[in-house]
Write a protein that holds these residues in place. Structure first.
Motif, short mmCIF file in Angstrom:
data_model
loop_
_atom_site.label_atom_id
_atom_site.label_comp_id
_atom_site.label_asym_id
_atom_site.label_seq_id
_atom_site.Cartn_x
_atom_site.Cartn_y
_atom_site.Cartn_z
N LYS A 211 0.83 -1.21 0.00
CA LYS A 211 0.00 0.00 0.00
C LYS A 211 0.86 1.26 0.00
N ASP A 212 1.99 1.24 0.71
CA ASP A 212 2.84 2.43 0.82
C ASP A 212 4.31 2.04 0.73
N PRO A 213 4.78 1.66 -0.47
CA PRO A 213 6.18 1.20 -0.62
C PRO A 213 7.20 2.30 -0.35
N ALA A 214 6.78 3.57 -0.41
CA ALA A 214 7.73 4.67 -0.19
C ALA A 214 8.01 4.93 1.28
N ARG A 215 7.21 4.39 2.15
CA ARG A 215 7.40 4.64 3.58
C ARG A 215 8.64 3.91 4.10
N ALA A 216 9.31 4.53 5.04
CA ALA A 216 10.49 3.91 5.65
C ALA A 216 10.03 2.92 6.71
N TRP A 217 9.62 1.75 6.24
CA TRP A 217 9.11 0.73 7.16
C TRP A 217 10.23 0.16 8.03
N HIS A 218 9.88 -0.06 9.29
CA HIS A 218 10.81 -0.70 10.22
C HIS A 218 10.25 -2.06 10.60
N LEU A 219 11.14 -2.95 10.98
CA LEU A 219 10.73 -4.30 11.34
C LEU A 219 9.69 -4.28 12.46
N GLU A 220 9.85 -3.34 13.39
CA GLU A 220 8.92 -3.25 14.51
C GLU A 220 7.49 -2.95 14.03
N ALA A 225 2.02 -5.11 13.17
CA ALA A 225 0.83 -5.30 12.34
C ALA A 225 0.40 -6.75 12.28
N CYS A 226 1.36 -7.65 12.45
CA CYS A 226 1.07 -9.09 12.43
C CYS A 226 0.93 -9.68 13.82
N ALA A 227 0.95 -8.81 14.84
CA ALA A 227 0.82 -9.25 16.23
C ALA A 227 1.86 -10.29 16.60
N MET A 228 3.11 -10.04 16.21
CA MET A 228 4.22 -10.93 16.54
C MET A 228 5.38 -10.11 17.08
N SER A 229 6.28 -10.80 17.75
CA SER A 229 7.53 -10.17 18.15
C SER A 229 8.39 -9.99 16.90
N ARG A 230 9.39 -9.12 16.99
CA ARG A 230 10.29 -8.90 15.84
C ARG A 230 10.92 -10.20 15.40
N ALA A 241 8.37 -16.38 2.70
CA ALA A 241 8.67 -15.59 1.50
C ALA A 241 10.03 -15.90 0.89
N GLY A 242 10.90 -16.51 1.65
CA GLY A 242 12.22 -16.84 1.13
C GLY A 242 13.24 -15.73 1.27
N VAL A 243 12.80 -14.55 1.74
CA VAL A 243 13.69 -13.41 1.96
C VAL A 243 13.25 -12.70 3.23
N ALA A 244 14.13 -11.85 3.76
CA ALA A 244 13.78 -11.05 4.93
C ALA A 244 12.74 -9.99 4.55
N PRO A 245 11.96 -9.51 5.52
CA PRO A 245 10.90 -8.54 5.21
C PRO A 245 11.38 -7.30 4.47
N LEU A 246 12.46 -6.68 4.95
CA LEU A 246 12.92 -5.46 4.30
C LEU A 246 13.58 -5.74 2.96
N ALA A 247 14.11 -6.95 2.76
CA ALA A 247 14.63 -7.34 1.45
C ALA A 247 13.47 -7.49 0.46
N TYR A 248 12.35 -8.02 0.94
CA TYR A 248 11.16 -8.12 0.10
C TYR A 248 10.71 -6.72 -0.32
N LEU A 249 10.70 -5.78 0.62
CA LEU A 249 10.30 -4.41 0.32
C LEU A 249 11.20 -3.82 -0.76
N THR A 250 12.50 -4.03 -0.62
CA THR A 250 13.43 -3.52 -1.62
C THR A 250 13.16 -4.13 -2.99
N GLN A 251 12.92 -5.44 -3.04
CA GLN A 251 12.64 -6.10 -4.31
C GLN A 251 11.38 -5.54 -4.96
N TRP A 252 10.35 -5.33 -4.17
CA TRP A 252 9.11 -4.78 -4.72
C TRP A 252 9.32 -3.36 -5.23
N ARG A 253 10.08 -2.56 -4.48
CA ARG A 253 10.39 -1.22 -4.95
C ARG A 253 11.11 -1.25 -6.30
#
Length: 327
Positions: A211-220, A225-230, A241-253
């Motif tokens: 929804k907002d790929p430009a936002r500086a998302w943090h792992l926290e 949002a998923c109700a889990m610990s980091r 997904a086969g990759v870390a969350p922020l790596a996925y974000l970079t790939q989508w960007r």
């Protein structure tokens, strides 16, 4: 509005599903189809048959069953595996011919087509599809499949206004239902974005990033949002997904950036739109991900487009059941 990553990826890949032909058969029959040049799908709308993929054992298909073949493998459709097949190229020969009848045509009816993808962004989808998907007509989703197949047959048989467009839209819905049925039946298997989209535990994080790929998302943020610990979220996301969350974000960007570069947008505007504070930061990230600088990527695609417009690239030709392939 809630983001729909699955729809976004299908749009980015420019997946276009076309119904291109079919046949009816009666008595003993068999047809050998050549290696498809695109993703091939077919459905049994009446009766049953055997499907024999090159190098594989015969697979039984009944009314309502649908197959999706993304691997480059020739195949045979037959009333019995022991019947010698006729060649599809011969059977469907003739300009504009997309249907055929074997025998009296009373026992069996088939409808087929293919899925076209963008030559560049389509790899995002093509690379994660399994070689072969068989959706059984007795699944809970069978009611939807049967309705779509019945409407496809009706539209192709009619001369009503808009029948061609209606057939295309119905075929697109059929393709989406095939992917949904595949995901529902394969939860917990493999990894990649296709599995990640069907995982309800990490879906909230995926929707936020899309929804907002430009936002500086943090792992926290994503973990909350998923109700889990980091730690739990990061491990779960990487497993699915086969990759870390922020790596996925970079790939989508970078996939979004590639699309924008092919559209001729400036590097500076693209950098801002996907969350980079400078052209150089974006250019470095793009080159790390793709192996090319943004300018080189854009210039290369511009040359390819010019070459195609001059008639020097892919040739369009008709194969098997009337499919139009890019070769």
């Amino acid at each position: 509005m809630i983001a729909d990553p699955f729809s976004q990826i299908l749009r980015l890949a420019r997946a276009e599903t076309l119904v291109t032909g079919g046949f009816t058969a009666g008595g003993p029959w068999a047809i050998r189809f050549p290696v498809p040049k695109t993703i091939k799908f077919f459905a049994v709308v009446k009766g049953g048959c055997w499907v024999i993929l090159d190098g594989g054992a015969p697979i039984r298909f009944e009314t309502g069953d649908v197959g999706l073949l993304s691997a480059p493998r020739a195949f045979v459709l037959a009333s019995d595996p022991d019947v010698s097949p006729v060649d599809a190229m011969t059977l469907f020969s003739g300009v504009g011919r997309t249907t055929a009848q074997l025998g009296d045509g009373g026992d069996f009816a088939h409808i087929g087509g293919h899925v076209l993808l963008d030559p560049a962004s389509g790899r995002l989808l093509a690379d994660v599809l399994p070689p072969w998907i068989h959706v059984h007509g007795n699944l809970p989703a069978a009611v939807t499949f049967r309705w779509l197949l019945d409407r496809l047959v009706e539209e192709r048989a009619s001369d009503l206004p808009g029948a061609e467009l209606a057939s295309t839209q119905l075929a697109q819905l059929l393709f989406i239902q095939i992917l949904r049925a595949h995901l529902a039946g394969r939860r917990g298997e493999g990894s990649g974005w296709l599995r990640a989209l069907s995982d309800p535990r990490i879906a909230p994080a995926l929707r936020l990033m899309h929804k907002d790929p430009a936002r500086a998302w943090h792992l926290e943020d994503l973990a909350a949002a998923c109700a889990m610990s980091r730690t739990t979220f990061a491990e779960r996301f990487r497993t699915v997904a086969g990759v870390a969350p922020l790596a996925y974000l970079t790939q989508w960007r970078m996939r979004l950036a590639e699309q924008a570069l092919r559209a001729g947008k400036s590097v500076a505007s693209i950098a801002r739109s996907i969350g980079y504070t400078s052209e150089s930061a974006f250019s470095n990230a793009f080159k790390r991900e793709t192996g090319k600088s943004p300018k080189s990527y854009r210039d290369c695609n511009a040359r390819n487009r010019s070459f195609a417009e001059l008639g020097g690239s892919d040739e369009t030709r008709i194969l098997s059941d009337g499919q139009v392939f890019e070769t």
